[in-house]
Design a protein around this motif. Structure first.
Motif, PDB file in Angstrom:
ATOM      1  N   PHE A  99      16.765  78.082  10.875  1.00 17.47           N
ATOM      2  CA  PHE A  99      15.856  78.432   9.781  1.00 17.47           C
ATOM      3  C   PHE A  99      15.191  79.743  10.188  1.00 17.47           C
ATOM      4  O   PHE A  99      14.270  79.724  11.000  1.00 17.47           O
TER       5      PHE A  99
ATOM      6  N   VAL B 222      14.028  80.077  13.794  1.00 24.76           N
ATOM      7  CA  VAL B 222      13.964  78.771  14.460  1.00 24.76           C
ATOM      8  C   VAL B 222      15.363  78.155  14.536  1.00 24.76           C
ATOM      9  O   VAL B 222      16.036  78.016  13.521  1.00 24.76           O
TER      10      VAL B 222
ATOM     11  N   ALA C 164      16.993  74.968  14.777  1.00 24.77           N
ATOM     12  CA  ALA C 164      16.655  73.548  14.676  1.00 24.77           C
ATOM     13  C   ALA C 164      17.764  72.691  15.264  1.00 24.77           C
ATOM     14  O   ALA C 164      17.507  71.612  15.798  1.00 24.77           O
TER      15      ALA C 164
ATOM     16  N   PRO D 263      11.907  64.049  20.985  1.00 24.19           N
ATOM     17  CA  PRO D 263      10.510  64.377  20.666  1.00 24.19           C
ATOM     18  C   PRO D 263      10.378  65.081  19.322  1.00 24.19           C
ATOM     19  O   PRO D 263      11.374  65.495  18.725  1.00 24.19           O
ATOM     20  N   ASN D 264       9.183  65.192  18.891  1.00 22.50           N
ATOM     21  CA  ASN D 264       8.884  65.858  17.623  1.00 22.50           C
ATOM     22  C   ASN D 264       9.475  67.270  17.615  1.00 22.50           C
ATOM     23  O   ASN D 264       9.351  67.999  18.592  1.00 22.50           O
ATOM     24  N   GLY D 265      10.161  67.606  16.524  1.00 29.76           N
ATOM     25  CA  GLY D 265      10.736  68.947  16.427  1.00 29.76           C
ATOM     26  C   GLY D 265      12.078  69.077  17.120  1.00 29.76           C
ATOM     27  O   GLY D 265      12.620  70.172  17.239  1.00 29.76           O
ATOM     28  N   ALA D 266      12.646  67.952  17.576  1.00 30.22           N
ATOM     29  CA  ALA D 266      13.913  68.011  18.299  1.00 30.22           C
ATOM     30  C   ALA D 266      15.081  68.365  17.383  1.00 30.22           C
ATOM     31  O   ALA D 266      16.132  68.796  17.845  1.00 30.22           O
ATOM     32  N   GLY D 267      14.915  68.136  16.083  1.00 25.27           N
ATOM     33  CA  GLY D 267      15.987  68.446  15.144  1.00 25.27           C
ATOM     34  C   GLY D 267      16.635  67.213  14.531  1.00 25.27           C
ATOM     35  O   GLY D 267      17.665  67.297  13.859  1.00 25.27           O
ATOM     36  N   LYS D 268      16.007  66.058  14.703  1.00 27.25           N
ATOM     37  CA  LYS D 268      16.596  64.814  14.204  1.00 27.25           C
ATOM     38  C   LYS D 268      16.711  64.822  12.677  1.00 27.25           C
ATOM     39  O   LYS D 268      17.765  64.543  12.107  1.00 27.25           O
ATOM     40  N   SER D 269      15.597  65.143  12.012  1.00 32.47           N
ATOM     41  CA  SER D 269      15.629  65.152  10.541  1.00 32.47           C
ATOM     42  C   SER D 269      16.532  66.264  10.030  1.00 32.47           C
ATOM     43  O   SER D 269      17.201  66.109   9.000  1.00 32.47           O
ATOM     44  N   THR D 270      16.570  67.374  10.759  1.00 33.07           N
ATOM     45  CA  THR D 270      17.455  68.459  10.346  1.00 33.07           C
ATOM     46  C   THR D 270      18.913  68.009  10.442  1.00 33.07           C
ATOM     47  O   THR D 270      19.736  68.341   9.586  1.00 33.07           O
TER      48      THR D 270
ATOM     49  N   HIS E  92      20.707  70.440   3.794  1.00 34.46           N
ATOM     50  CA  HIS E  92      20.733  71.760   4.421  1.00 34.46           C
ATOM     51  C   HIS E  92      22.193  72.164   4.606  1.00 34.46           C
ATOM     52  O   HIS E  92      23.018  71.330   4.977  1.00 34.46           O
TER      53      HIS E  92
ATOM     54  N   GLN F  21      12.734  60.837   5.947  1.00 31.62           N
ATOM     55  CA  GLN F  21      11.555  60.570   6.778  1.00 31.62           C
ATOM     56  C   GLN F  21      10.314  60.356   5.906  1.00 31.62           C
ATOM     57  O   GLN F  21       9.595  59.369   6.056  1.00 31.62           O
TER      58      GLN F  21
ATOM     59  N   GLY G   1       6.167  62.898  14.232  1.00 32.36           N
ATOM     60  CA  GLY G   1       6.656  63.899  13.277  1.00 32.36           C
ATOM     61  C   GLY G   1       8.060  63.604  13.004  1.00 32.36           C
ATOM     62  O   GLY G   1       8.800  64.161  12.364  1.00 32.36           O
TER      63      GLY G   1
HETATM   64  P1  ADP Z   1      12.360  66.128  14.084  1.00 37.27           P
HETATM   65  O1  ADP Z   1      12.808  65.366  12.883  1.00 37.27           O
HETATM   66  O2  ADP Z   1      13.217  65.881  15.284  1.00 37.27           O
HETATM   67  O3  ADP Z   1      10.928  65.901  14.391  1.00 37.27           O
HETATM   68  P2  ADP Z   1      12.957  68.446  12.500  1.00 37.27           P
HETATM   69  O4  ADP Z   1      14.415  68.325  12.326  1.00 37.27           O
HETATM   70  O5  ADP Z   1      12.111  68.040  11.363  1.00 37.27           O
HETATM   71  O6  ADP Z   1      12.514  67.677  13.814  1.00 37.27           O
HETATM   72  O7  ADP Z   1      12.600  69.927  12.888  1.00 37.27           O
HETATM   73  C1  ADP Z   1      13.308  70.665  13.872  1.00 37.27           C
HETATM   74  C2  ADP Z   1      12.781  72.088  13.900  1.00 37.27           C
HETATM   75  O8  ADP Z   1      13.197  72.761  12.731  1.00 37.27           O
HETATM   76  C3  ADP Z   1      11.272  72.165  13.942  1.00 37.27           C
HETATM   77  O9  ADP Z   1      10.926  73.241  14.757  1.00 37.27           O
HETATM   78  C4  ADP Z   1      10.908  72.459  12.511  1.00 37.27           C
HETATM   79  O10 ADP Z   1       9.726  73.192  12.450  1.00 37.27           O
HETATM   80  C5  ADP Z   1      12.077  73.265  12.039  1.00 37.27           C
HETATM   81  N1  ADP Z   1      12.351  73.058  10.608  1.00 37.27           N
HETATM   82  C6  ADP Z   1      12.705  71.906  10.017  1.00 37.27           C
HETATM   83  N2  ADP Z   1      12.899  72.069   8.706  1.00 37.27           N
HETATM   84  C7  ADP Z   1      12.638  73.368   8.445  1.00 37.27           C
HETATM   85  C8  ADP Z   1      12.656  74.164   7.280  1.00 37.27           C
HETATM   86  N3  ADP Z   1      13.002  73.658   6.081  1.00 37.27           N
HETATM   87  N4  ADP Z   1      12.326  75.468   7.387  1.00 37.27           N
HETATM   88  C9  ADP Z   1      11.990  75.999   8.597  1.00 37.27           C
HETATM   89  N5  ADP Z   1      11.974  75.307   9.737  1.00 37.27           N
HETATM   90  C10 ADP Z   1      12.283  74.008   9.682  1.00 37.27           C
END
Ligand code: ADP
Ligand code: MG
Length: 686
Positions: free
Chosen positions: A450, A453, A455, A474-481, A490, A522, A686
């Motif tokens: 992104f 970043v 992800a 951990p938070n921000g690891a990229g799981k939801s991405t 995405h 999530q 998160g």
């Molecule tokens: P997790 O689910 O593991 O907590 P995310 O997948 O939500 O983590 O996020 C992984 C990284 O990608 C984070 O640094 C987050 O800020 C970034 N990120 C997630 N979605 C977006 C987006 N739509 N635009 C910009 N950055 C994003």
């Protein structure tokens, strides 16, 4: 074995729906009850329309010819307003361009009628041409807007800009060189001598409609369209439009082709506006480019705002209030009248939020008939009117599953987690492997950036059927991405995604959903303004395409989720746990072969968490289940292979036992010195 299904049902009958302890459908939220439509709705619509039509026709015959002439214009404007109710009210597309499409229809009528009417002695074909021209214009514009993924505010700007461009073009067509056959466009002078509505019966002479007949025709068309729109609001076409309006992401994740549906609705709206334009040209026998200017563009929006955007009857009321006031105060051309009308309109729009019709409807329900059951207030402070497309028919309410439930998924697959009734039977069904077969889901070298970043960074993973898989980090690891790129929400920056060996990397979310990918996001992504059962119906219909089967299926899932008591409530009024539970139910209603659950137990009670655990174990017997969780106790009990993500990369994999002995995992995930991953790490929620 006790299935989650049976458990939920029991919970519903004994202790109420899950998560309901704090928020029962009592005093406050009961007011958010959704409307219960019945088949009588269509009939009462018809009766009202017939009476209104009869009265209007009678009045049209009695009043002076000039008055009938003015009323005809209002009827035409109602048709135009209805096109915006469809496009904006139903589907949420904020079009500023309906008046421009109306103008295109008017000019198309003029050109065709001037060239053809002389020869054929009828202009009805020119009306068809007007509607087609409006549809083609809207389809072309809509294609670029929707397939270009313009957001709603840009849709408003582009439609308005298009109108102004057309205004400039048509304005500059003065001079005899600008003609199409016998039709001289006329530029800023306008197109003149446009033929009236003329018809010709076989073997008869051309007959031109009298003013009163013309009034009757326009009123009839407006009423018929209103009926058609109300009916569409109860049918899949309208219900899907409302779903798209309420939550585009969820709609595409269920398998609906959002862009196509918006294009369809916009094109249909264009046809209606074009037809109105044809009537307008025949009414005034004159078309001027001012129809493409700012004022008409804004007027259509004002009519609909005043009447009520979500209300079909609001189109009538909006036109009558605005045009009636203008006419009564001496026409909008007079400066003082314009000022007065403007001030009144601002008052109405600000004072009666939601429009005149919904406000009257609310007063009627709350003040005049407070005891009316099933009032239609839907989680929106603006309320809604009973004719509102905001509240599509959800079919009959089921307090329990129907006595003769469908034993198979409407999509034709065998039942999955719902079972055939009793819990043990359900267990057997699943053990026998009768559910939707799971699929092998693989990601190869997937990266997602992104902007700056990263992800996801070169992740390679495989999820196999018939066992749950777990992802932690951990938070921000990229799981939801990762889930985002799996569902197509995405696009990937690099890498490939395979489903049963088939490359799905470039497929949109709705195509992947149709291949069997289901997700609980999530943050619950449900239709907040719609009833719980409508949410489930939309999910089941996406998979089956069969309205009644989807209704039965939705009712069964509702019962199994223990949400019957809140079936007709707007989902926005439910507790967080109930919304999570509902979203899981929606994912399951599509009978997916791969189910992605992003933090399914967040916000759930202990009881709900346990139920979710059993549900996952059950689902995993046939489908491919991937769970992202922070609750380590939950992860431990899942007993699934775990992949650890860290800073977008695959850090390591292993069983819970292995990972809880792995120093590096403890370092990144729980911090050095922890005894082991045994509790929810709230900091990581998160
Ligand atoms: P997790 O689910 O593991 O907590 P995310 O997948 O939500 O983590 O996020 C992984 C990284 O990608 C984070 O640094 C987050 O800020 C970034 N990120 C997630 N979605 C977006 C987006 N739509 N635009 C910009 N950055 C994003
Ligand atoms: Mg996340």
């Amino acid at each position: 074995m006790r299935t989650p299904a049976a458990g939920t049902e029991r919970a519903a009958s004994v202790a109420g729906a899950p998560g309901q302890g704090d928020r029962r459908p009592g005093s406050g939220s009961a007011r958010l009850r959704a409307r219960i439509s019945t088949s009588r709705a269509g009939l009462s619509d018809l009766v009202v329309a017939a009476i209104a039509g009869g009265l209007l026709l009678l009045a049209g015959n009695l009043v002076a010819e000039f008055t009938a002439f003015e009323w005809t214009l209002w009827a035409i404007e109602v048709i135009l307003a209805l096109s915006l109710v469809l496009v904006w009210g139903y589907c949420g597309i904020f079009s500023f361009g309906q008046a421009a499409v109306y103008g295109i229809g008017g000019y198309a009528y003029g050109v065709f009628a001037l060239n053809v009417a002389e020869r054929t002695g009828e202009t009805l074909s020119a009306l068809v041409v007007a509607a087609v021209a409006g549809a083609v214009f809207a389809a072309a514009l809509g294609y670029f807007m929707f397939y270009g993924n313009l957001s709603n505010i840009y849709v408003a700007i582009v439609t308005l800009a298009t109108a102004l461009v057309v205004f400039a073009i048509v304005n500059s067509t003065a001079g005899s060189a600008y003609r199409i056959g016998d039709a001289v466009l006329g530029g800023y002078n306008g197109m003149t001598r446009i033929p009236r509505i003329t018809y010709r019966l076989p073997g008869g002479d051309p007959t031109t409609l009298t003013r009163v007949q013309f009034f009757a025709v326009c009123t009839g068309v407006a009423l018929a369209l209103a009926l058609a729109l109300r009916s569409a609001g109860r049918r899949p076409f309208g219900r899907i439009a409302v779903a798209v309006r309420e939550n585009e992401t969820r709609s595409s994740l269920l398998g609906y082709d959002v862009r196509r549906h918006k294009l369809l609705v916009f094109t249909l709206g264009g046809a209606i506006a074009g037809l109105a334009g044809g009537f307008y040209a025949a009414w005034g026998r004159f078309m001027s480019p001012t129809v493409f200017s700012l004022k008409p563009a804004a007027l259509v929006v004002i009519w609909v705002l005043v009447g009520g955007r979500f209300s079909v009857s609001g189109a009538f009321v909006g036109v009558l209030v605005v045009e009636g006031l203008s006419s009564w105060l001496g026409g909008p051309s007079g400066d003082r009248a314009s000022l007065l009308v403007g001030a009144l309109l601002i008052g109405i729009v600000l004072g009666l939020r939601g429009g005149v019709v919904p406000t009257l409807g609310r007063l009627w329900r709350e003040g005049v008939r407070p005891s009316l059951a099933g009032a239609a207030i839907r989680g929106d402070p603006a309320g809604s009117d009973p004719s509102s497309p905001r509240v599509p028919e959800s079919g009959p309410r089921h307090d329990r599953p129907p006595s003769t439930p469908a034993s198979t998924h409407p999509g034709g697959e065998a039942e999955v987690w719902l079972g055939a009734g009793a819990g043990d039977e359900a267990g057997k069904t699943i053990e026998d492997g009768d559910g939707a077969p799971g699929a092998l889901l693989e990601v190869h070298g997937v990266s997602k950036r992104f902007g700056g970043v990263t992800a996801l960074d070169d992740v390679t993973l495989a999820f196999v059927p018939r066992q749950p898989s777990c992802i932690i980090g951990p938070n921000g690891a990229g799981k939801s991405t990762l889930f985002g790129v799996l569902t197509g929400y995405h696009g990937v920056t690099a890498g490939t995604i395979l489903l049963n060996g088939e490359d799905i990397t470039r497929l949109g979310p709705h195509r992947r959903a149709r291949l069997g990918l289901g997700i609980k996001m999530q943050v619950p992504s449900v239709y907040d303004a719609l009833a719980a059962q409508e949410n489930l119906w939309l999910a089941a219909y996406a998979a089956s395409g069969d309205r009644d089967a989807a209704q039965r299926w939705a009712a069964r899932i509702l019962a199994r989720l223990g949400l019957c008591e809140v079936a007709d409530l707007a989902v926005g009024a439910l507790a967080h746990g109930q919304r999570q539970w509902l979203e899981i139910g929606m994912a399951l209603a599509t009978n997916p072969s791969v189910i992605l659950l992003d933090e399914p137990t967040a916000g759930m009670t202990r009881d709900e968490t346990e139920r979710t655990e059993r549900l996952i174990a059950q689902l995993a017997r046939h489908a491919t289940v991937v769970v992202v969780e922070h609750d380590m106790e939950f992860v431990r009990r899942l007993d699934a292979p775990i992949s650890v993500l860290h800073m977008g990369g695959l850090f390591t994999q292993g069983t819970f036992e292995e990972l809880s002995r792995d120093e590096r995992v403890l370092n990144i995930y729980l911090g050095r010195g922890a005894d082991g991953p045994t509790g929810r790490t709230d900091a990581d929620a998160g």
